[in-house]
Write an enzyme that holds these catalytic residues in place. Sequence first.
Site, PDB file in Angstrom:
ATOM      1  N   HIS A  17       0.838  -1.208   0.000  1.00  0.00           N
ATOM      2  CA  HIS A  17       0.000   0.000   0.000  1.00  0.00           C
ATOM      3  C   HIS A  17       0.873   1.257   0.000  1.00  0.00           C
ATOM      4  CE1 HIS A  17      -3.149  -2.562   2.320  1.00  0.00           C
ATOM      5  NE2 HIS A  17      -3.675  -2.316   1.138  1.00  0.00           N
ATOM      6  N   LYS A  41     -18.135  -4.713   6.857  1.00  0.00           N
ATOM      7  CA  LYS A  41     -17.133  -5.779   6.723  1.00  0.00           C
ATOM      8  C   LYS A  41     -16.476  -6.054   8.068  1.00  0.00           C
ATOM      9  CE  LYS A  41     -15.282  -5.283   2.018  1.00  0.00           C
ATOM     10  NZ  LYS A  41     -14.004  -5.058   1.341  1.00  0.00           N
ATOM     11  N   ARG A  90      -1.899  -5.958  -8.762  1.00  0.00           N
ATOM     12  CA  ARG A  90      -0.953  -7.038  -8.463  1.00  0.00           C
ATOM     13  C   ARG A  90      -1.020  -8.146  -9.488  1.00  0.00           C
ATOM     14  NH1 ARG A  90      -3.391  -7.097  -2.524  1.00  0.00           N
ATOM     15  NH2 ARG A  90      -5.115  -6.585  -3.887  1.00  0.00           N
ATOM     16  N   SER A 127      -3.342  -7.615   2.608  1.00  0.00           N
ATOM     17  CA  SER A 127      -3.560  -7.574   4.059  1.00  0.00           C
ATOM     18  C   SER A 127      -4.108  -8.909   4.543  1.00  0.00           C
ATOM     19  CB  SER A 127      -4.542  -6.456   4.420  1.00  0.00           C
ATOM     20  OG  SER A 127      -4.028  -5.211   4.036  1.00  0.00           O
TER      21      SER A 127
HETATM   22  P1  ADP Z   1      -9.816  -3.574  -0.054  1.00  0.00           P
HETATM   23  O1  ADP Z   1      -9.910  -4.208   1.303  1.00  0.00           O
HETATM   24  O2  ADP Z   1     -10.677  -2.366  -0.253  1.00  0.00           O
HETATM   25  O3  ADP Z   1      -9.872  -4.551  -1.183  1.00  0.00           O
HETATM   26  P2  ADP Z   1      -7.028  -2.999   0.492  1.00  0.00           P
HETATM   27  O4  ADP Z   1      -7.017  -2.084   1.651  1.00  0.00           O
HETATM   28  O5  ADP Z   1      -6.537  -4.375   0.751  1.00  0.00           O
HETATM   29  O6  ADP Z   1      -8.417  -2.943  -0.206  1.00  0.00           O
HETATM   30  O7  ADP Z   1      -6.143  -2.387  -0.661  1.00  0.00           O
HETATM   31  C1  ADP Z   1      -6.490  -1.142  -1.226  1.00  0.00           C
HETATM   32  C2  ADP Z   1      -5.874  -1.015  -2.584  1.00  0.00           C
HETATM   33  O8  ADP Z   1      -4.465  -0.993  -2.445  1.00  0.00           O
HETATM   34  C3  ADP Z   1      -6.151  -2.185  -3.507  1.00  0.00           C
HETATM   35  O9  ADP Z   1      -7.328  -1.976  -4.211  1.00  0.00           O
HETATM   36  C4  ADP Z   1      -4.962  -2.152  -4.420  1.00  0.00           C
HETATM   37  O10 ADP Z   1      -5.198  -1.180  -5.412  1.00  0.00           O
HETATM   38  C5  ADP Z   1      -3.865  -1.631  -3.545  1.00  0.00           C
HETATM   39  N1  ADP Z   1      -2.967  -2.670  -3.034  1.00  0.00           N
HETATM   40  C6  ADP Z   1      -3.148  -3.516  -2.012  1.00  0.00           C
HETATM   41  N2  ADP Z   1      -2.076  -4.294  -1.814  1.00  0.00           N
HETATM   42  C7  ADP Z   1      -1.175  -3.924  -2.751  1.00  0.00           C
HETATM   43  C8  ADP Z   1       0.150  -4.352  -3.097  1.00  0.00           C
HETATM   44  N3  ADP Z   1       0.764  -5.335  -2.428  1.00  0.00           N
HETATM   45  N4  ADP Z   1       0.774  -3.738  -4.126  1.00  0.00           N
HETATM   46  C9  ADP Z   1       0.138  -2.759  -4.821  1.00  0.00           C
HETATM   47  N5  ADP Z   1      -1.096  -2.309  -4.548  1.00  0.00           N
HETATM   48  C10 ADP Z   1      -1.745  -2.875  -3.535  1.00  0.00           C
END
Ligand code: ADP
Length: 162
Positions: A17, A41, A90, A127
């Site tokens: 992130h 959620k 990703r 995550s």
């Molecule tokens: P959600 O729970 O809304 O799906 P996340 O908080 O896990 O989203 O992630 C938010 C955004 O961050 C994702 O939609 C993606 O665009 C980006 N993201 C998450 N992990 C990565 C990563 N390892 N590398 C690049 N972008 C990432």
Amino acid sequence: MRRAVCPGSFDPVTNGHLDIVRRAASLFDEVVVAVGVNVSKSRLFTADERLSMLQQGIAGLGNVRVEGFSGLITTYCREADAVAIVKGLRSGTDFDYELQMAQMNAHLTGVETVFLPADPAYGFVSSSLVKEVASYGGDVSALLPDFVLGPLTEKLAQRAAE
Ligand code: ADP
């Protein structure tokens, strides 16, 4: 002044992130990291905890701020006067999902979505997978900022004891 939004749940924030946020900050005048606080959620961390970890994550980035949002990201972008949503990609699976989301968001308010390819070092990092691996004692220390590791270990221990 061109402002972009990086939305997500950040439960918790990972190095993947933060890489996207830093790169967005180099492309736009201002970046708002928008932390989804919808109650629907189930999350490991509370909204306040997720916001506070992100505040630490953006320390030193002068044109980035963190805010909570609920409801539609398109409404949030309009209110924040943001011209773009920035998302990291990703994999092809991310692309399929994010393309549909980007098209829906453009349909709703015309907001653009900018995709940045994930750094290959974090292409496998999410995550949810980090939480799962950590819950079985796997070493995820290279994938998260230092200030997330302690709270993650504590939360997982609390949850295991419930
Ligand atoms: P959600 O729970 O809304 O799906 P996340 O908080 O896990 O989203 O992630 C938010 C955004 O961050 C994702 O939609 C993606 O665009 C980006 N993201 C998450 N992990 C990565 C990563 N390892 N590398 C690049 N972008 C990432």
